[in-house]
Design a protein around this motif. Structure first.
Motif, short mmCIF file in Angstrom:
data_model
loop_
_atom_site.label_atom_id
_atom_site.label_comp_id
_atom_site.label_asym_id
_atom_site.label_seq_id
_atom_site.Cartn_x
_atom_site.Cartn_y
_atom_site.Cartn_z
N GLN A 366 22.38 6.26 -37.52
CA GLN A 366 22.05 7.43 -36.71
C GLN A 366 22.91 8.63 -37.12
N LYS A 367 22.33 9.81 -36.94
CA LYS A 367 23.05 11.06 -37.16
C LYS A 367 22.68 11.99 -36.01
N ASP A 405 26.57 7.21 -37.77
CA ASP A 405 26.85 6.15 -36.82
C ASP A 405 26.04 4.92 -37.22
N VAL A 407 24.85 1.37 -35.75
CA VAL A 407 24.75 0.66 -34.47
C VAL A 407 24.88 -0.84 -34.70
N ARG A 411 26.70 -1.09 -30.21
CA ARG A 411 27.81 -0.13 -30.22
C ARG A 411 27.79 0.69 -31.51
N LYS A 412 28.10 1.96 -31.40
CA LYS A 412 28.14 2.82 -32.57
C LYS A 412 29.47 2.66 -33.30
N ARG A 413 29.37 2.40 -34.60
CA ARG A 413 30.55 2.29 -35.45
C ARG A 413 30.49 3.39 -36.50
N LYS A 414 31.64 3.84 -36.93
CA LYS A 414 31.66 4.89 -37.94
C LYS A 414 31.29 4.33 -39.30
#
Length: 432
Positions: A366-367, A405, A407, A411-414
């Motif tokens: 995701q962005k 991001d 997912v 949870r969103k992770r870098k």
């Protein structure tokens, strides 16, 4: 709804049966097969694997070793990077295409140049769908005679590839003899010690220092009882990013189920446990991902073109000018970005570093809250001590250093776009 959201919902349908796998470094590796356990085939090395403590799993319609009792997945991975390992890859499908029109046929169904291919030289290519340019399968093909080509395709694509080649040869109508080398053996000797071990095992005069990456040769090998083998096709290359060789035992010419195991036993004796170990699918998966290599059914499929898949380099200048291969009308315009008058692509295959938990196949990218891509492969990298992944991202976000991001389990992770290979390859191309 954008294309990546739609793709995320449809990705289950795009997976190829028999190749679904996920690497879990903390527990085990899970591999699936659409074939019932009682119908799974055995490679020539099956009994040898079991006798040496292999954990066998279903893979591509075969009983295959995922790892061995004496080494963890990470240890097996590291051993291959520092010493050498033997991998059983007999589940891969071996073929020959022979005849005066063999090169012309290959130039119809792949985007590569075969008429000018050097004798005993190999290269990666892709079989393509007519009209769409989607990848049917990726393959390594070696010219082993003036009008003969040795072809290796993915075991999980056996039925699809067989139907494809049968139908395409029927439409082509030229003078081409296709032979599938069933009941054959194929092993990969990989790692920095591979050349010195193979040199000690040779019973023929071969200067391995001049057998470069992508070259092949026929040679005899020494057996433990002092005798020697029939000629074995030895190709310099592999799937780990390390220097190494693939050894093919032609089941149509020789009893591969009787000869493959003695050769492996001889190599293991010559190498000794300090230089050579057996390795399985688990380490093979993490090694190939560190090397930025694709796994068909995950990182490539029927809907992805070579340009989208980051494989534009397999299309030589001559074929870009002349076309004439399946899907050329789609693929060739993709080579030129929209900004320069071409059609370009909507997505690109790239690598990622992922913080926190490792991202597995199917994880969304995701962005600013928008779905912009998906992960197709992911593992913790034993060499780097980081989580790495491969996947597809919206064109324009594909540059190294772009942050997104990822997912993972909700949870969103870098995630950070990274150049591949993650670990520098060490193919033998000479001293220069």
């Amino acid at each position: 709804m954008n294309s990546f959201t739609m793709a995320a919902r449809a990705r289950t349908a795009l997976k190829v049966a028999g190749r679904r796998c996920a690497l879990n470094q903390r527990t085990a590796v899970r591999y699936g097969s659409s074939v019932a356990a009682k119908d799974l085939k055995k490679t020539p090395l099956y009994d040898y694997h079991v006798a040496n403590g292999a954990k066998m799993v279903p893979f591509a319609g075969y009983h295959m070793p995922v790892q061995y009792n004496n080494l963890s997945l990470a240890d097996s991975h590291t051993f291959t990077r520092t010493q050498a390992s033997i991998f059983d890859v007999s589940h891969m499908v071996q073929h020959t295409l022979k005849g005066p029109d063999a090169a012309a046929f290959l130039e119809k169904v792949t985007p590569s140049d075969w008429k000018n291919q050097g004798l005993m030289q190999s290269k990666l290519t892709t079989f393509l769908w007519e009209g769409t340019g989607g990848i049917v399968d990726d393959s390594v093909i070696t010219r082993i005679g003036e009008d003969e080509y040795y072809v290796v395709t993915n075991g999980a694509c056996l039925e699809k590839d067989t139907k494809y080649l049968d139908e395409e040869l029927g439409k082509f109508g030229g003078n081409v003899e296709w032979t599938r080398l069933d009941n054959s053996g194929l092993i990969a000797l990989q790692g920095p010690k591979a050349a010195e071990i193979l040199k000690e095992a040779l019973a023929s005069e071969v200067d391995l220092s001049k057998l470069y990456f992508g070259n092949a040769v026929y040679a005899d090998l020494k057996l433990a009882d002092g005798s020697k083998t029939h000629p074995v096709l030895i190709s310099r290359g592999g799937y780990t990013g390390e220097d190494g060789f693939e050894l093919s035992f032609n089941g149509k010419l020789y009893p591969a189920f009787e000869t493959t195991t003695p050769i492996v036993e001889s190599l293991m004796k010559i190498g000794g446990p300090e230089r050579l170990q057996l390795s399985g699918l688990g380490a093979r998966d993490s090694l190939r991902l560190e090397a930025g290599m694709c796994l068909y059914g995950h990182d490539l499929n029927d809907t992805i073109t070579p340009v989208e898949g980051g494989l534009s380099w397999i299309i030589p200048k001559e074929r870009r000018a002349t076309g004439g291969f399946h899907g050329a009308e789609v693929i060739l315009p993709q080579l030129t970005p929209k900004s320069k008058g071409g059609s370009g692509v909507e997505k690109r295959r790239v690598g990622f570093f992922v913080e926190g938990a490792p991202a597995r196949e199917g994880a969304e990218l995701q962005k600013d809250g928008e779905v912009v891509g998906t992960v197709t492969s992911g593992v913790p990298s034993p060499t780097l001590g980081k989580n790495i992944a491969m996947g597809y991202i919206k064109d324009g976000l594909h540059k190294s250093g772009t942050e997104v991001d990822v997912v993972v389990r909700g949870r969103k992770r870098k995630g950070t776009v990274a150049k591949m290979p993650f670990v520098q390859t060490r193919y033998w191309k000479g001293d220069a």
